[in-house]
Motif scaffolding. Structure first.
Motif, mmCIF file in Angstrom:
data_model
loop_
_atom_site.group_PDB
_atom_site.id
_atom_site.type_symbol
_atom_site.label_atom_id
_atom_site.label_comp_id
_atom_site.label_asym_id
_atom_site.label_seq_id
_atom_site.Cartn_x
_atom_site.Cartn_y
_atom_site.Cartn_z
ATOM 1 N N ASP A 126 0.808 4.046 -2.876
ATOM 2 C CA ASP A 126 0.525 5.447 -2.530
ATOM 3 C C ASP A 126 1.642 6.353 -3.038
ATOM 4 N N GLY B 235 -5.346 5.123 -5.858
ATOM 5 C CA GLY B 235 -5.839 3.875 -6.396
ATOM 6 C C GLY B 235 -5.653 3.691 -7.887
ATOM 7 N N ARG B 236 -5.285 4.729 -8.606
ATOM 8 C CA ARG B 236 -5.141 4.630 -10.063
ATOM 9 C C ARG B 236 -4.050 3.634 -10.450
ATOM 10 N N ASP C 264 1.208 6.714 -6.772
ATOM 11 C CA ASP C 264 0.095 7.619 -7.087
ATOM 12 C C ASP C 264 0.532 9.078 -6.948
ATOM 13 N N ALA D 219 -2.800 1.178 -8.674
ATOM 14 C CA ALA D 219 -3.235 -0.172 -8.299
ATOM 15 C C ALA D 219 -4.168 -0.738 -9.365
ATOM 16 N N GLY D 220 -5.074 0.079 -9.868
ATOM 17 C CA GLY D 220 -5.979 -0.374 -10.921
ATOM 18 C C GLY D 220 -5.239 -0.766 -12.182
ATOM 19 N N ASP E 182 0.823 -1.209 0.000
ATOM 20 C CA ASP E 182 0.000 0.000 0.000
ATOM 21 C C ASP E 182 0.859 1.262 0.000
#
Length: 84
Positions: free
Chosen positions: A42, A53-54, A45, A56-57, A38
């Motif tokens: 972060d 979250g972009r 990002d 991660a997507g 995480d």
């Protein structure tokens, strides 16, 4: 997303190669805990100027099978917010 001729932004606080290296670590599950993953996501990002979250997507739900880490970084840098 930016148009095909728009120049890509540069990451803030790291190089594209460093960003790709972090993406590669996440893709390979090369982290000690979910919290570390995480933190890496972060950091990506923020550095790549994406909403939370972009990245991660792009890593976990890519638009193409098995994207290269460099492709994930390019897609993240191409993100462009829009007004509703």
């Amino acid at each position: 997303m930016a148009g095909p001729d728009a120049p890509l932004r540069e990451p803030q606080g790291m190089t594209r190669a460093e960003a790709a290296g972090l993406v590669r670590r996440v893709m390979a599950a090369d982290y000690a805990s979910e919290e570390e993953c995480d933190r890496i996501l972060d950091r990506l990002d923020r550095a790549l100027g994406c909403p939370g979250g972009r990245v991660a997507g792009l890593v976990f739900w890519p638009d193409t099978p098995d994207p290269a880490p460099e492709r994930v970084v390019e897609r993240a840098l191409a993100y462009c917010p829009f007004a509703l």
